[in-house]
Design a protein around this motif. Structure first.
Motif, PDB file in Angstrom:
ATOM      1  N   SER A 256      96.058   5.544 -11.043  1.00 53.69           N
ATOM      2  CA  SER A 256      96.366   6.896 -11.515  1.00 53.69           C
ATOM      3  C   SER A 256      95.859   7.982 -10.571  1.00 53.69           C
ATOM      4  N   GLY A 257      94.926   7.639  -9.678  1.00 52.14           N
ATOM      5  CA  GLY A 257      94.404   8.636  -8.742  1.00 52.14           C
ATOM      6  C   GLY A 257      93.019   9.132  -9.097  1.00 52.14           C
ATOM      7  N   LYS A 258      92.267   8.353  -9.865  1.00 46.77           N
ATOM      8  CA  LYS A 258      90.917   8.765 -10.291  1.00 46.77           C
ATOM      9  C   LYS A 258      89.990   8.998  -9.099  1.00 46.77           C
ATOM     10  N   THR A 259      89.972   8.035  -8.178  1.00 49.95           N
ATOM     11  CA  THR A 259      89.044   8.137  -7.052  1.00 49.95           C
ATOM     12  C   THR A 259      89.390   9.313  -6.160  1.00 49.95           C
TER      13      THR A 259
ATOM     14  N   HIS B 234      81.572  16.415 -19.119  1.00 50.37           N
ATOM     15  CA  HIS B 234      82.958  16.885 -19.135  1.00 50.37           C
ATOM     16  C   HIS B 234      83.857  15.665 -18.924  1.00 50.37           C
ATOM     17  N   LEU B 235      84.763  15.423 -19.854  1.00 52.77           N
ATOM     18  CA  LEU B 235      85.679  14.298 -19.740  1.00 52.77           C
ATOM     19  C   LEU B 235      86.972  14.737 -19.061  1.00 52.77           C
ATOM     20  N   VAL B 236      87.454  13.906 -18.148  1.00 53.70           N
ATOM     21  CA  VAL B 236      88.725  14.167 -17.461  1.00 53.70           C
ATOM     22  C   VAL B 236      89.572  12.912 -17.564  1.00 53.70           C
ATOM     23  N   TRP B 237      90.793  13.059 -18.022  1.00 51.60           N
ATOM     24  CA  TRP B 237      91.723  11.934 -18.073  1.00 51.60           C
ATOM     25  C   TRP B 237      92.841  12.183 -17.077  1.00 51.60           C
ATOM     26  N   VAL B 238      93.085  11.206 -16.192  1.00 54.92           N
ATOM     27  CA  VAL B 238      94.130  11.330 -15.181  1.00 54.92           C
ATOM     28  C   VAL B 238      95.366  10.587 -15.668  1.00 54.92           C
ATOM     29  N   TYR B 239      96.425  11.341 -15.879  1.00 54.07           N
ATOM     30  CA  TYR B 239      97.699  10.753 -16.316  1.00 54.07           C
ATOM     31  C   TYR B 239      98.596  10.510 -15.117  1.00 54.07           C
ATOM     32  N   CYS B 240      99.287   9.396 -15.134  1.00 58.12           N
ATOM     33  CA  CYS B 240     100.241   9.072 -14.075  1.00 58.12           C
ATOM     34  C   CYS B 240     101.339   8.222 -14.695  1.00 58.12           C
TER      35      CYS B 240
ATOM     36  N   ASP C 227      97.539  15.767 -14.346  1.00 62.20           N
ATOM     37  CA  ASP C 227      98.841  15.133 -14.179  1.00 62.20           C
ATOM     38  C   ASP C 227      99.007  14.774 -12.705  1.00 62.20           C
ATOM     39  N   ASN C 228      98.973  13.483 -12.394  1.00 57.51           N
ATOM     40  CA  ASN C 228      99.088  13.048 -11.005  1.00 57.51           C
ATOM     41  C   ASN C 228     100.428  12.390 -10.725  1.00 57.51           C
TER      42      ASN C 228
ATOM     43  N   GLN D 260      94.745  21.287  -9.242  1.00 60.21           N
ATOM     44  CA  GLN D 260      94.290  20.930 -10.588  1.00 60.21           C
ATOM     45  C   GLN D 260      92.776  20.734 -10.618  1.00 60.21           C
ATOM     46  N   ALA D 261      92.218  20.144  -9.542  1.00 58.99           N
ATOM     47  CA  ALA D 261      90.764  19.965  -9.462  1.00 58.99           C
ATOM     48  C   ALA D 261      90.066  21.315  -9.455  1.00 58.99           C
ATOM     49  N   ASN D 262      90.614  22.264  -8.728  1.00 56.25           N
ATOM     50  CA  ASN D 262      90.011  23.596  -8.665  1.00 56.25           C
ATOM     51  C   ASN D 262      90.026  24.277 -10.026  1.00 56.25           C
ATOM     52  N   GLU D 263      91.080  24.048 -10.803  1.00 57.17           N
ATOM     53  CA  GLU D 263      91.145  24.633 -12.142  1.00 57.17           C
ATOM     54  C   GLU D 263      90.080  24.028 -13.050  1.00 57.17           C
TER      55      GLU D 263
END
Length: 284
Positions: A104-107, A208-214, A259-260, A270-273
């Motif tokens: 998904s692009g987590k790393t 802070h939780l972040v979920w990466v969707y792909c 959203d990746n 998106q990371a900056n946001e």
């Protein structure tokens, strides 16, 4: 980046897909300012596309100021501020937990966040893979096994225990951390999430939780591209693997959604946001 590239989705412009993936690599630090990219012919072979498609992708990156053409065959990465970001030191440490399915692009997201802040990045595979592979071999299993009951019920819980212990150790030293792993089981477990929040809150840290969707097609592209041995079983039985992937899943706890997919905004934006929101809520 000399390994063969995966087939691309025909639902999106091929050159835009290539440009996006290279842009993510540049902003994540895989390609450094001043690095020379492979030739158009070499990249065309890697991606299994025409030289024209590669040149179009390079044009996109050039228009975005990320690549400079030194000659017809030499293109150089241009990101002069890549190493000039000042570390962000806050009164209270922050722990960003980044989850998502394989590919998904987590790393990549974690690296972008770490480069922007100077915070420690704790990636499960980087921290635990050599030990996990050795443990699997001792148990008589393939070092690349990530599907058996022995891995899922015996080794995997210890991986996550070690990962979160490393995050706690950073927090105890006053450091913020970015923790990347699938967290698929964990973020489905509201009790686990609650305990994690409480544990870090007791150390005066914020989580802070972040979920990466792909989407599934893009995940398969990313997984093929990285060429990791542990992914062989997934790719060999992709329909069966995909049957166990819920792309619609979102954590029930409060989280940031990234959203990746190929057609989404760049990861950097998106990371900056996400960082703007986190830093904007920092208590006085």
């Amino acid at each position: 980046m000399s390994s063969p590239r995966p087939r691309l989705s025909r639902s999106e412009s091929l050159h835009q897909q290539i440009a996006r993936q290279l842009r993510n690599e540049i902003t994540a630090g895989v390609w450094q300012d001043g690095d020379t990219l492979p030739s158009s012919r070499d990249m065309a072979t890697q991606w299994n596309v025409s030289v024209f498609t590669i040149n179009e992708a390079m044009r996109v990156l050039s228009d975005q100021g990320l690549v400079v053409s030194k000659s017809r065959s030499k293109r150089v990465v241009r990101l002069p501020d890549q190493e000039r970001r000042s570390p962000v030191r806050l009164r209270r440490p922050n722990v960003i937990v980044v989850g998502g399915y394989a590919g998904s692009g987590k790393t990549e997201l974690g690296r972008i966040l770490a480069r922007a802040t100077g915070w420690a990045i704790l990636d499960k595979d980087s921290l635990t893979r050599p030990v996990v592979e050795a443990a699997l071999e001792v148990m008589g299993l393939s070092p690349h096994d990530r599907e058996s009951e022995a891995y899922l019920n015996v080794i995997r819980p210890r991986e996550y225990e070690a990962l979160m212990d490393a995050a706690e150790e950073n927090v105890e030293c006053g450091n913020s951390a970015i923790v990347t792993a699938p967290f698929v089981r964990e973020l489905r477990d509201d009790l686990w999430v609650s305990r994690m929040h409480s544990r870090f809150a007791s150390m005066e840290a914020r989580v802070h939780l972040v979920w990466v969707y792909c989407d599934a097609q893009t995940m398969q592209t990313y997984i093929r591209r990285r060429g990791a041995a542990r992914d062989a079983a997934k790719l060999a039985s992709w329909p069966e693997y995909l049957a166990g992937v819920d792309t619609a899943f979102r954590p029930s706890a409060e989280h940031y959604l990234i959203d990746n997919c190929v057609s989404a905004d760049p990861l950097l934006e998106q990371a900056n946001e996400v960082l703007k929101s986190i830093l904007g809520t920092e208590p006085a």
